[in-house]
Enzyme design. Structure first.
Site, mmCIF file in Angstrom:
data_model
loop_
_atom_site.group_PDB
_atom_site.id
_atom_site.type_symbol
_atom_site.label_atom_id
_atom_site.label_comp_id
_atom_site.label_asym_id
_atom_site.label_seq_id
_atom_site.Cartn_x
_atom_site.Cartn_y
_atom_site.Cartn_z
ATOM 1 C CE LYS A 171 5.081 -18.106 -11.546
ATOM 2 N NZ LYS A 171 6.457 -18.636 -11.755
ATOM 3 C CG PHE A 201 3.036 13.128 4.251
ATOM 4 C CD1 PHE A 201 4.340 13.489 3.970
ATOM 5 C CD2 PHE A 201 2.583 13.233 5.554
ATOM 6 C CE1 PHE A 201 5.185 13.944 4.972
ATOM 7 C CE2 PHE A 201 3.412 13.681 6.566
ATOM 8 C CZ PHE A 201 4.725 14.039 6.280
ATOM 9 C CE LYS A 209 -8.323 11.450 -0.082
ATOM 10 N NZ LYS A 209 -7.393 10.367 -0.364
ATOM 11 C CE LYS A 262 -4.068 12.787 0.239
ATOM 12 N NZ LYS A 262 -2.792 12.116 -0.105
ATOM 13 C CG ASN A 289 3.799 2.714 -3.256
ATOM 14 O OD1 ASN A 289 4.728 2.941 -2.486
ATOM 15 N ND2 ASN A 289 2.550 2.512 -2.827
ATOM 16 C CG ASP A 322 -4.849 5.527 -4.636
ATOM 17 O OD1 ASP A 322 -5.029 5.815 -3.437
ATOM 18 O OD2 ASP A 322 -4.150 6.216 -5.399
#
Length: 397
Positions: A286, A320, A338, A334, A207, A276
């Site tokens: 490859k 965060f 959690k 959240k 990301n 995730d």
């Protein structure tokens, strides 16, 4: 009275340095000024003399007091040296140990803290040579006051404007304020950056996280007295001084690094953008391109935040949440799901807030409600967040 040596180098932003001297003097600081030859093309030394009520230094060989060597005396005299505006030329000379005028000679002679406030054209500030010189000085302990974005004298709009004098004075006041260390003795684990989940030896899923917020949290936590371990995904950032850094790659790597330290942790701060999902099968060679479409089968990674939430005893956990819509709703869910104490939520679609920026604007969600924090440089925001948490947890007393 604290003593500040202001080194003024040549650029149109010299006019702001006049206001800076005025505001520093009004705030009760003893200010002395050195001007480069180029700076004198924009403003005369007499202006700074009037504002500071002290002699202005312009020439290494112009000794105003025969009992001392001026540049050595000034280097020893100051409690803090501020270079504002700092041109690309002066930054480059200082980084490479060149001492060809009174400013650079004094900078090389001092052992006192040095801050530099760059001001230049947006393309100059982004030039690889300038960035490398700034990086070199930062590694040596020189601190930078980031330029702001806006309309520049050259006609460009972008990053390169000298920070406003009021903001610089605020930083100086903060620097000299009595230091509270609410995190003294606290063991703090911080995760930062992205994770990489391998597809084959040359490809991975990841990301856009830069790690900047996590590294800012680590630096601020140390400055507030914490014993900090930084678990970092693949990022190109320098380790803050006095921080133990552990480099990891995958979500599983990060989970293991957090897990073995969690029982001895007082505060866990999960800024990392942990993947995730990961490829269900990782190829040993490859994967070759095919004529037809293909699908990548994915499976869930371990939810580090939720797992630590279940294990939590006396630990304080801050997560965060980077969201693109319904920020508070998702952050609240959240936190509850959690079992964390705090969730720091931000809208990454907002200007100046997304991945890779130097600023952030967040909302802190806890069981007691929400608290908004304004747009701030990430290091300043990290201080604000940690000071607030320390107060909420009773660590200030």
């Amino acid at each position: 009275m604290k003593k500040i040596l202001l080194c003024v180098t040549g650029g149109i932003a010299v006019y702001k340095a006049v206001a800076l001297v005025s505001k520093l003097t009004q705030a009760g600081y003893d200010v002395r000024v050195i001007m480069s030859e180029s700076a004198q093309q924009f403003v005369q030394p007499l202006t700074f003399q009037a504002m500071s009520r002290n002699d202005v230094y312009t020439d290494t060989f112009d000794e105003k007091d025969s009992k001392v060597i001026a540049h050595i005396d000034l280097a020893d005299w100051a409690d803090l040296i501020v270079v504002a505006p700092a041109t690309a030329n002066t930054i480059g000379k200082y980084a490479n140990g060149i001492a060809d005028d009174m400013i650079t000679t004094t900078l090389l002679a001092t052992t006192k803290p040095v801050w530099m406030a760059p001001a230049m054209n947006v393309h100059m500030y982004d030039h690889p040579a300038v960035k490398e010189n700034i990086d070199t000085l930062y590694k040596r302990g020189i601190r930078f006051i980031e330029p702001s974005e806006g309309y520049l004298a050259c006609g460009y709009v972008g990053k390169g404007r000298l920070e406003e004098p009021e903001q610089i004075v605020g930083r100086v006041s903060e620097f000299f304020a009595p230091k509270e260390l609410p995190l003294r003795g606290k063991k703090i684990v911080i995760t930062a950056g992205p994770t990489r989940e391998r597809i084959d030896p040359v490809r991975y899923v990841s990301n856009f996280s830069s790690g900047k917020m996590g590294f800012a949290m680590a630096q601020a936590a140390v400055e507030l007295g914490g014993n900090v371990t930084l678990i970092a995904g693949p990022v190109h950032l320098d380790t803050p001084p006095n921080v133990e850094r552990i480099n990891v790659e995958s979500a599983e790597d990060m989970y293991q690094a957090v897990s073995v330290r969690f029982d001895q942790t007082n505060l866990l701060i999960m800024t990392a953008a942990v993947a995730d999902y990961k490829p269900k099968h990782q190829a040993n060679q490859k994967i070759k391109k095919q004529d037809s479409d293909t699908a990548l089968e994915m499976e869930r990674t371990k939810d580090i935040l939720a797992t630590m939430g279940l294990r939590k005893t006396t630990q304080v956990i801050m997560g965060f949440a980077a969201e693109t819509n319904d920020v508070i709703t998702y952050a609240t869910r959240k936190r509850e799901k959690k079992n964390t104490d705090y969730i720091v939520a931000n809208d990454v679609t907002a200007e100046g807030v997304g991945f890779g920026t130097d600023t952030n604007q967040v909302t802190l969600v806890s069981k007691d409600g929400i608290k908004e924090f304004p747009m701030l440089p990430k290091h300043a925001l990290a201080h604000e967040l940690l000071a607030y948490i320390a107060n909420q947890e009773g660590w200030q007393s």
